[in-house]
Enzyme design. Structure first.
Site, PDB file in Angstrom:
ATOM      1  N   ASN A  22      -2.754  63.154  46.336  1.00 24.26           N
ATOM      2  CA  ASN A  22      -1.840  62.245  45.650  1.00 24.26           C
ATOM      3  C   ASN A  22      -2.614  61.017  45.188  1.00 24.26           C
ATOM      4  OD1 ASN A  22       0.724  61.070  44.875  1.00 24.26           O
ATOM      5  ND2 ASN A  22       0.633  59.804  46.717  1.00 24.26           N
ATOM      6  N   LEU A  80       8.219  64.605  49.202  1.00 25.22           N
ATOM      7  CA  LEU A  80       8.192  66.046  49.450  1.00 25.22           C
ATOM      8  C   LEU A  80       8.344  66.313  50.941  1.00 25.22           C
ATOM      9  CD1 LEU A  80       5.315  67.385  47.201  1.00 25.22           C
ATOM     10  CD2 LEU A  80       7.776  67.697  46.921  1.00 25.22           C
ATOM     11  N   SER A  92      -5.571  54.513  45.367  1.00 25.82           N
ATOM     12  CA  SER A  92      -6.138  55.409  46.379  1.00 25.82           C
ATOM     13  C   SER A  92      -5.814  56.853  46.027  1.00 25.82           C
ATOM     14  CB  SER A  92      -5.500  55.141  47.760  1.00 25.82           C
ATOM     15  OG  SER A  92      -5.551  53.776  48.111  1.00 25.82           O
ATOM     16  N   HIS A 141      -2.082  57.081  44.468  1.00 28.78           N
ATOM     17  CA  HIS A 141      -1.093  56.050  44.794  1.00 28.78           C
ATOM     18  C   HIS A 141      -1.625  54.685  44.331  1.00 28.78           C
ATOM     19  CE1 HIS A 141       2.221  54.128  46.816  1.00 28.78           C
ATOM     20  NE2 HIS A 141       1.359  53.246  47.292  1.00 28.78           N
ATOM     21  N   GLY A 173       2.598  60.497  32.671  1.00 26.45           N
ATOM     22  CA  GLY A 173       1.547  61.521  32.688  1.00 26.45           C
ATOM     23  C   GLY A 173       0.192  61.038  32.214  1.00 26.45           C
ATOM     24  N   ASP A 193       3.241  58.609  51.474  1.00 32.20           N
ATOM     25  CA  ASP A 193       1.969  57.949  51.123  1.00 32.20           C
ATOM     26  C   ASP A 193       1.030  57.837  52.324  1.00 32.20           C
ATOM     27  OD1 ASP A 193       2.876  57.667  48.513  1.00 32.20           O
ATOM     28  OD2 ASP A 193       3.846  55.767  48.951  1.00 32.20           O
TER      29      ASP A 193
HETATM   30  C1  GAR Z   1       0.567  56.133  38.745  1.00 30.65           C
HETATM   31  O1  GAR Z   1       0.229  54.785  38.627  1.00 30.65           O
HETATM   32  C2  GAR Z   1       0.542  56.577  40.183  1.00 30.65           C
HETATM   33  O2  GAR Z   1      -0.378  55.878  40.950  1.00 30.65           O
HETATM   34  C3  GAR Z   1       1.947  56.286  40.626  1.00 30.65           C
HETATM   35  O3  GAR Z   1       2.741  56.631  39.519  1.00 30.65           O
HETATM   36  C4  GAR Z   1       2.019  56.342  38.340  1.00 30.65           C
HETATM   37  C5  GAR Z   1       2.179  57.495  37.379  1.00 30.65           C
HETATM   38  O4  GAR Z   1       1.596  57.195  36.149  1.00 30.65           O
HETATM   39  N1  GAR Z   1       2.286  57.034  41.797  1.00 30.65           N
HETATM   40  C6  GAR Z   1       3.049  56.570  42.783  1.00 30.65           C
HETATM   41  O5  GAR Z   1       3.580  55.484  42.752  1.00 30.65           O
HETATM   42  C7  GAR Z   1       3.219  57.521  43.953  1.00 30.65           C
HETATM   43  N2  GAR Z   1       3.691  56.854  45.103  1.00 30.65           N
HETATM   44  P1  GAR Z   1       1.319  58.312  35.082  1.00 30.65           P
HETATM   45  O6  GAR Z   1       2.597  59.132  34.972  1.00 30.65           O
HETATM   46  O7  GAR Z   1       1.023  57.580  33.815  1.00 30.65           O
HETATM   47  O8  GAR Z   1       0.152  59.140  35.550  1.00 30.65           O
END
Ligand code: GAR
Length: 224
Positions: free
Chosen positions: A113, A99, A142, A115, A17, A151
């Site tokens: 989102n 989703l 992105s 990514h 988070g 994605d």
């Molecule tokens: C982030 O780095 C985000 O880009 C990635 O998960 C991480 C969550 O970090 N998302 C993906 O890989 C989606 N395909 P966080 O929980 O510390 O925000």
């Protein structure tokens, strides 16, 4: 309906988070415009993001996928929780679950989102590891509008970072996440201000169709 003054944001996450925290921090300092985070939803009970939400006084909902043998039913119930929150914008901030149509289609004009790659390169998981294995010189993150394919959906903004020769997955992730924590709040701000529109025929920013994503380099000033 989004009112002029307030944009109700629902954040979906699965883990740490840190992106939620970046949004909360900017909301606290008044730099998220009219965006107000009204609910955080996680598919995982151990997501630290749920606690971050509670600490900030925001409703935190656990919607565990283990309870659902059928993916469609999980997605339909998730869509119902989001609808009950009267979301103007849905932010996937590390929601590590694909989703389906039931959830994406009702929100296709208001779901984004973050990514960890320069899309369309490196869709899917373990992007930092794969970038290192491929000996890339450049990596990044992105923000894109969400469509039912993984994605995919038009990219709104990206930020590029260099890959250093002594990088590990952890050092690279940290560099990329510093940029995530800038471009995601900026995108939410633009949406809340009515400057960013997600339409079937593409992205509009400040009244113009975005023919290509906005691209920053690490640390570049964000566009106003
Ligand atoms: C982030 O780095 C985000 O880009 C990635 O998960 C991480 C969550 O970090 N998302 C993906 O890989 C989606 N395909 P966080 O929980 O510390 O925000």
């Amino acid at each position: 309906m989004m009112t002029q003054s307030e944009c109700r944001v629902v954040v979906l996450l699965s883990g740490e988070g840190s992106n939620l925290q970046a949004l909360l921090d900017q909301a606290a300092t008044g730099t998220l415009g009219g965006a107000r985070i009204v609910r955080v939803i996680s598919n995982r009970a151990d997501a630290r993001g749920l606690q971050r939400a509670r600490d900030a006084g925001i409703a935190a909902t656990l919607h565990p996928h283990d309870d659902y043998p059928e993916r469609d039913k999980y997605d339909a119930d998730l869509a119902r929780i989001i609808a009950a929150s009267r979301a103007d914008l849905v932010v996937l901030a590390g929601f590590l679950r694909i989703l389906g149509h039931e959830c994406v289609l009702p929100y296709r004009d208001r779901m984004i989102n973050i990514h960890p790659s320069l899309l369309p390169a490196y869709r899917g998981l373990h992007t930092h590891r794969r970038v290192l294995e491929a000996r890339e010189r450049e990596h990044g993150c992105s923000v894109h509008a969400v469509s039912p394919e993984l994605d995919s959906g038009p990219v709104i903004i990206q930020s590029r970072v260099p890959v250093e020769s002594d990088d590990t997955e952890d050092t690279l992730r940290a560099r990329v996440q510093r940029e995530e924590h800038r471009i995601l709040p900026a995108t939410v701000h633009w949406f809340a201000a009515g400057r960013l529109l997600i339409r079937d025929d593409g992205i509009m920013l400040d009244g113009r169709v975005l023919k290509q994503p906005l691209v920053l380099n690490q640390g570049d000033r964000l566009p106003d």
